[in-house]
Design an enzyme around this catalytic site. Structure first.
Site, PDB file in Angstrom:
ATOM      1  N   ASP A  11       0.631  -1.221   0.067  1.00  0.00           N
ATOM      2  CA  ASP A  11       0.149  -0.083  -0.035  1.00  0.00           C
ATOM      3  C   ASP A  11       0.942   1.226   0.079  1.00  0.00           C
ATOM      4  OD1 ASP A  11      -3.088   0.959   0.785  1.00  0.00           O
ATOM      5  OD2 ASP A  11      -1.431   2.263   1.573  1.00  0.00           O
TER       6      ASP A  11
ATOM      7  N   LYS B 102      -2.743   5.886  -4.310  1.00  0.00           N
ATOM      8  CA  LYS B 102      -3.954   6.998  -3.866  1.00  0.00           C
ATOM      9  C   LYS B 102      -3.547   8.022  -4.732  1.00  0.00           C
ATOM     10  CE  LYS B 102      -3.487   4.755   0.684  1.00  0.00           C
ATOM     11  NZ  LYS B 102      -1.955   4.494   0.725  1.00  0.00           N
TER      12      LYS B 102
ATOM     13  N   HIS C  77      -7.327   9.689  -2.259  1.00  0.00           N
ATOM     14  CA  HIS C  77      -6.644   9.634  -0.703  1.00  0.00           C
ATOM     15  C   HIS C  77      -7.584  10.245   0.257  1.00  0.00           C
ATOM     16  CE1 HIS C  77      -2.590   9.250   1.311  1.00  0.00           C
ATOM     17  NE2 HIS C  77      -3.531   9.033   1.851  1.00  0.00           N
TER      18      HIS C  77
ATOM     19  N   LYS D 170       3.271  -0.889   8.453  1.00  0.00           N
ATOM     20  CA  LYS D 170       4.185  -0.488   8.070  1.00  0.00           C
ATOM     21  C   LYS D 170       5.447  -0.419   9.189  1.00  0.00           C
ATOM     22  CE  LYS D 170       7.310   3.394   8.471  1.00  0.00           C
ATOM     23  NZ  LYS D 170       7.833   3.804   9.507  1.00  0.00           N
ATOM     24  N   SER D 171       6.741  -1.215   8.831  1.00  0.00           N
ATOM     25  CA  SER D 171       7.660  -1.070   9.589  1.00  0.00           C
ATOM     26  C   SER D 171       8.947  -1.027   8.700  1.00  0.00           C
ATOM     27  CB  SER D 171       7.650  -2.175  10.555  1.00  0.00           C
ATOM     28  OG  SER D 171       9.036  -2.257  11.169  1.00  0.00           O
TER      29      SER D 171
ATOM     30  N   ARG E  24      10.330  -6.581  12.799  1.00  0.00           N
ATOM     31  CA  ARG E  24       8.823  -6.359  13.227  1.00  0.00           C
ATOM     32  C   ARG E  24       8.001  -6.660  11.750  1.00  0.00           C
ATOM     33  NH1 ARG E  24       9.644  -0.189  15.465  1.00  0.00           N
ATOM     34  NH2 ARG E  24      10.025  -1.045  17.762  1.00  0.00           N
TER      35      ARG E  24
ATOM     36  N   ASN F  92       5.007  -9.141  12.224  1.00  0.00           N
ATOM     37  CA  ASN F  92       3.701  -8.528  11.541  1.00  0.00           C
ATOM     38  C   ASN F  92       3.038  -9.535  10.638  1.00  0.00           C
ATOM     39  OD1 ASN F  92       4.239  -6.527  13.256  1.00  0.00           O
ATOM     40  ND2 ASN F  92       4.607  -5.029  11.759  1.00  0.00           N
TER      41      ASN F  92
HETATM   42  N1  LIG Z   1      -5.187   6.536   3.493  1.00  0.00           N
HETATM   43  C1  LIG Z   1      -4.574   7.184   4.447  1.00  0.00           C
HETATM   44  O1  LIG Z   1      -4.941   8.315   4.679  1.00  0.00           O
HETATM   45  C2  LIG Z   1      -3.585   6.693   5.343  1.00  0.00           C
HETATM   46  C3  LIG Z   1      -3.181   5.307   4.899  1.00  0.00           C
HETATM   47  N2  LIG Z   1      -2.169   4.532   5.808  1.00  0.00           N
HETATM   48  C4  LIG Z   1      -1.660   3.352   5.400  1.00  0.00           C
HETATM   49  O2  LIG Z   1      -1.590   2.402   6.472  1.00  0.00           O
HETATM   50  C5  LIG Z   1      -0.155   1.867   6.663  1.00  0.00           C
HETATM   51  C6  LIG Z   1       0.026   1.629   8.106  1.00  0.00           C
HETATM   52  O3  LIG Z   1      -0.445   2.846   8.959  1.00  0.00           O
HETATM   53  P1  LIG Z   1       0.667   3.475   9.614  1.00  0.00           P
HETATM   54  O4  LIG Z   1       0.177   5.125   9.742  1.00  0.00           O
HETATM   55  O5  LIG Z   1       2.085   3.513   8.686  1.00  0.00           O
HETATM   56  O6  LIG Z   1       1.157   3.103  10.937  1.00  0.00           O
HETATM   57  P2  LIG Z   1       1.219   1.619  11.564  1.00  0.00           P
HETATM   58  O7  LIG Z   1      -0.339   1.487  12.505  1.00  0.00           O
HETATM   59  O8  LIG Z   1       1.313   0.379  10.700  1.00  0.00           O
HETATM   60  O9  LIG Z   1       2.312   1.468  12.721  1.00  0.00           O
HETATM   61  C7  LIG Z   1       3.642   1.883  12.099  1.00  0.00           C
HETATM   62  C8  LIG Z   1       4.509   2.363  13.458  1.00  0.00           C
HETATM   63  O10 LIG Z   1       4.677   1.282  14.290  1.00  0.00           O
HETATM   64  C9  LIG Z   1       5.816   0.755  14.181  1.00  0.00           C
HETATM   65  N3  LIG Z   1       5.848  -0.686  14.305  1.00  0.00           N
HETATM   66  C10 LIG Z   1       5.461  -1.462  13.443  1.00  0.00           C
HETATM   67  N4  LIG Z   1       5.287  -2.696  13.594  1.00  0.00           N
HETATM   68  C11 LIG Z   1       5.693  -2.838  14.828  1.00  0.00           C
HETATM   69  C12 LIG Z   1       5.866  -3.920  15.688  1.00  0.00           C
HETATM   70  N5  LIG Z   1       5.736  -5.166  15.648  1.00  0.00           N
HETATM   71  N6  LIG Z   1       6.277  -3.409  17.034  1.00  0.00           N
HETATM   72  C13 LIG Z   1       6.480  -2.315  17.473  1.00  0.00           C
HETATM   73  N7  LIG Z   1       6.210  -1.267  16.604  1.00  0.00           N
HETATM   74  C14 LIG Z   1       5.978  -1.454  15.134  1.00  0.00           C
HETATM   75  C15 LIG Z   1       6.784   1.048  13.050  1.00  0.00           C
HETATM   76  O11 LIG Z   1       7.987   1.500  13.511  1.00  0.00           O
HETATM   77  P3  LIG Z   1       9.392   1.099  12.536  1.00  0.00           P
HETATM   78  O12 LIG Z   1       8.739   1.574  10.992  1.00  0.00           O
HETATM   79  O13 LIG Z   1      10.540   2.128  13.112  1.00  0.00           O
HETATM   80  O14 LIG Z   1       9.690  -0.290  12.746  1.00  0.00           O
HETATM   81  C16 LIG Z   1       6.094   2.529  12.714  1.00  0.00           C
HETATM   82  O15 LIG Z   1       6.530   3.490  13.593  1.00  0.00           O
HETATM   83  C17 LIG Z   1       0.554   3.162   6.160  1.00  0.00           C
HETATM   84  O16 LIG Z   1       2.075   2.759   5.955  1.00  0.00           O
HETATM   85  C18 LIG Z   1      -0.003   3.506   5.007  1.00  0.00           C
HETATM   86  O17 LIG Z   1       0.087   2.640   3.742  1.00  0.00           O
HETATM   87  C19 LIG Z   1      -1.625   5.216   6.846  1.00  0.00           C
HETATM   88  C20 LIG Z   1      -2.096   6.570   7.331  1.00  0.00           C
HETATM   89  C21 LIG Z   1      -3.213   7.261   6.503  1.00  0.00           C
HETATM   90  O1  LIG Z   2      -3.798  12.351   8.560  1.00  0.00           O
HETATM   91  C1  LIG Z   2      -3.024  12.878   8.820  1.00  0.00           C
HETATM   92  O2  LIG Z   2      -2.768  13.687   9.712  1.00  0.00           O
HETATM   93  C2  LIG Z   2      -1.721  12.111   8.330  1.00  0.00           C
HETATM   94  O3  LIG Z   2      -0.523  12.697   8.450  1.00  0.00           O
HETATM   95  C3  LIG Z   2      -1.827  11.003   7.446  1.00  0.00           C
HETATM   96  O4  LIG Z   2      -2.907  10.502   7.393  1.00  0.00           O
HETATM   97  C4  LIG Z   2      -1.379  11.569   5.982  1.00  0.00           C
HETATM   98  O5  LIG Z   2      -2.251  12.749   5.705  1.00  0.00           O
HETATM   99  C5  LIG Z   2      -1.729  10.472   5.063  1.00  0.00           C
HETATM  100  O6  LIG Z   2      -3.016  10.729   4.465  1.00  0.00           O
HETATM  101  C6  LIG Z   2      -1.103   9.180   4.927  1.00  0.00           C
HETATM  102  O7  LIG Z   2      -1.909   8.480   3.895  1.00  0.00           O
END
Ligand SMILES: NC(=O)C1=CN([C@@H]2O[C@H](COP(=O)(O)OP(=O)(O)OC[C@H]3O[C@@H](n4cnc5c(N)ncnc54)[C@H](OP(=O)(O)O)[C@@H]3O)[C@@H](O)[C@H]2O)C=CC1
Ligand SMILES: O=C(O)C(=O)[C@@H](O)[C@H](O)C(=O)CO
Length: 284
Positions: free
Chosen positions: A47, A77, A110, A234-235, A240, A244
């Site tokens: 994604d 997106k 998006h 995401k990581s 991790r 996951n």
């Molecule tokens: N449509 C939208 O508006 C949005 C879409 N998204 C999508 O959703 C995806 C996932 O959501 P996201 O906001 O990234 O956050 P997540 O909820 O997936 O959390 C990611 C964070 O958690 C940490 N993490 C991941 N796995 C572990 C684990 N097993 N143990 C401890 N810490 C962990 C990561 O650290 P580290 O990387 O340092 O390991 C990172 O800081 C995004 O990447 C994106 O693709 C996200 C936000 C908005």
């Molecule tokens: O919504 C927010 O405040 C964010 O920073 C994220 O959701 C970002 O805008 C986003 O859409 C990532 O997909």
């Protein structure tokens, strides 16, 4: 598609792996390696978004895998500045080029734009319908849409969104909107599934994880899986990413599921913007 991960069937008959890998906030220079690691572990659903600036890294990792393109499910997106039809068409071409593919599996709007921004999201959806009808987007959907946005699409457009990608995790269960999506045969994609790490120290989750012999992250991701949502944590940390992925060898009982769901904090639990009250648009 990976055999370890269950598929979900969308309202257009396509299937999507229920577990994927998200790349929000993965720097472009680090994205190819991060996605290669995920692919080696078994992820086949990625994604990304125009907003993340890292579509090329995703495409490079897919190409470097040596696997057939159809092994993968790629989502991107439409960014907020490209909602006008010609802008959407041009940016969609750039997305396919960056991903190194002639089609994308799922393309989303998006964010619905607040009224003061150019372009009405219904008109933008009509442009995504073009990409769906010409086959370059196998499925189309939305993100951060709430009931009133979806009601307009239902009344004014032809193609139903296959998914609504929304913020969901134990501190924001978003169950009213999830139920609305399900009642309208729109699949729920849960973004920020572990609230970007915020929920992992919660004593209820820590205790359930201890009893299950799994990590708090695995318990939360399993909670999503058993609720039927599509997730892509995401990581950037290889251990991790593997952790996951290893969430299909245990099950949470009804009591554990209910205890996690009861952690809901409503709006106070949200980590991102609220599409109904925001008066700004997240930029790159
Ligand atoms: N449509 C939208 O508006 C949005 C879409 N998204 C999508 O959703 C995806 C996932 O959501 P996201 O906001 O990234 O956050 P997540 O909820 O997936 O959390 C990611 C964070 O958690 C940490 N993490 C991941 N796995 C572990 C684990 N097993 N143990 C401890 N810490 C962990 C990561 O650290 P580290 O990387 O340092 O390991 C990172 O800081 C995004 O990447 C994106 O693709 C996200 C936000 C908005
Ligand atoms: O919504 C927010 O405040 C964010 O920073 C994220 O959701 C970002 O805008 C986003 O859409 C990532 O997909």
């Amino acid at each position: 598609m990976s055999s370890a991960v269950p598929d979900i069937t969308l309202n257009d008959g396509r299937t999507i792996p229920q577990l994927g890998f998200g790349v929000f906030q993965v720097p472009p220079a680090e994205t190819q390696k991060a996605v290669e690691t995920a692919i080696e572990i078994g992820y086949r659903h990625i994604d990304t978004a125009q907003m993340y600036g890292n579509e090329a890294g995703v495409g490079a990792a897919v190409a470097a895998s040596g696997l057939n393109r159809d092994e993968f499910f790629l989502t991107s997106k439409l960014n907020n500045g490209f909602h006008l039809p010609d802008d959407a068409r041009r940016s969609f071409d750039e997305t396919l080029k960056a991903l190194g593919t002639d089609h994308i599996d799922l393309f989303l709007i998006h964010w619905p734009l607040p009224g003061r921004y150019n372009g009405d999201f219904v008109q933008t959806w009509n442009t995504l319908e073009e990409f769906y009808r010409d086959g370059r987007a196998r499925s189309i959907g939305v993100s951060n849409f709430t009931q009133h946005h979806l009601g307009r699409l239902r009344a004014e457009t032809q193609v139903r969104p296959a998914v609504n990608q929304i913020e969901v995790h134990p501190y924001l269960t978003n169950d009213d909107l999830r139920t609305y999506n399900t009642e309208n045969e729109i699949a729920n994609e849960a973004y920020s599934p572990i609230a970007q790490g915020e929920v992992l120290g919660d004593p209820v989750i820590v205790d359930i994880a201890r009893q299950a012999g799994k990590s708090p992250a695995q318990v939360v991701l399993r909670w999503h899986i058993q609720r039927g949502d599509i997730i892509f944590p995401k990581s950037k940390t290889a251990d991790r990413v593997r952790e996951n992925f290893e969430i299909f060898d245990f099950e949470l009982d009804g009591s554990a599921m209910a205890s996690i769901t009861s952690l809901d904090r409503g709006e106070k639990g949200r980590t991102g913007a609220n599409p109904d009250t925001m008066n700004w648009i997240p930029e790159n």
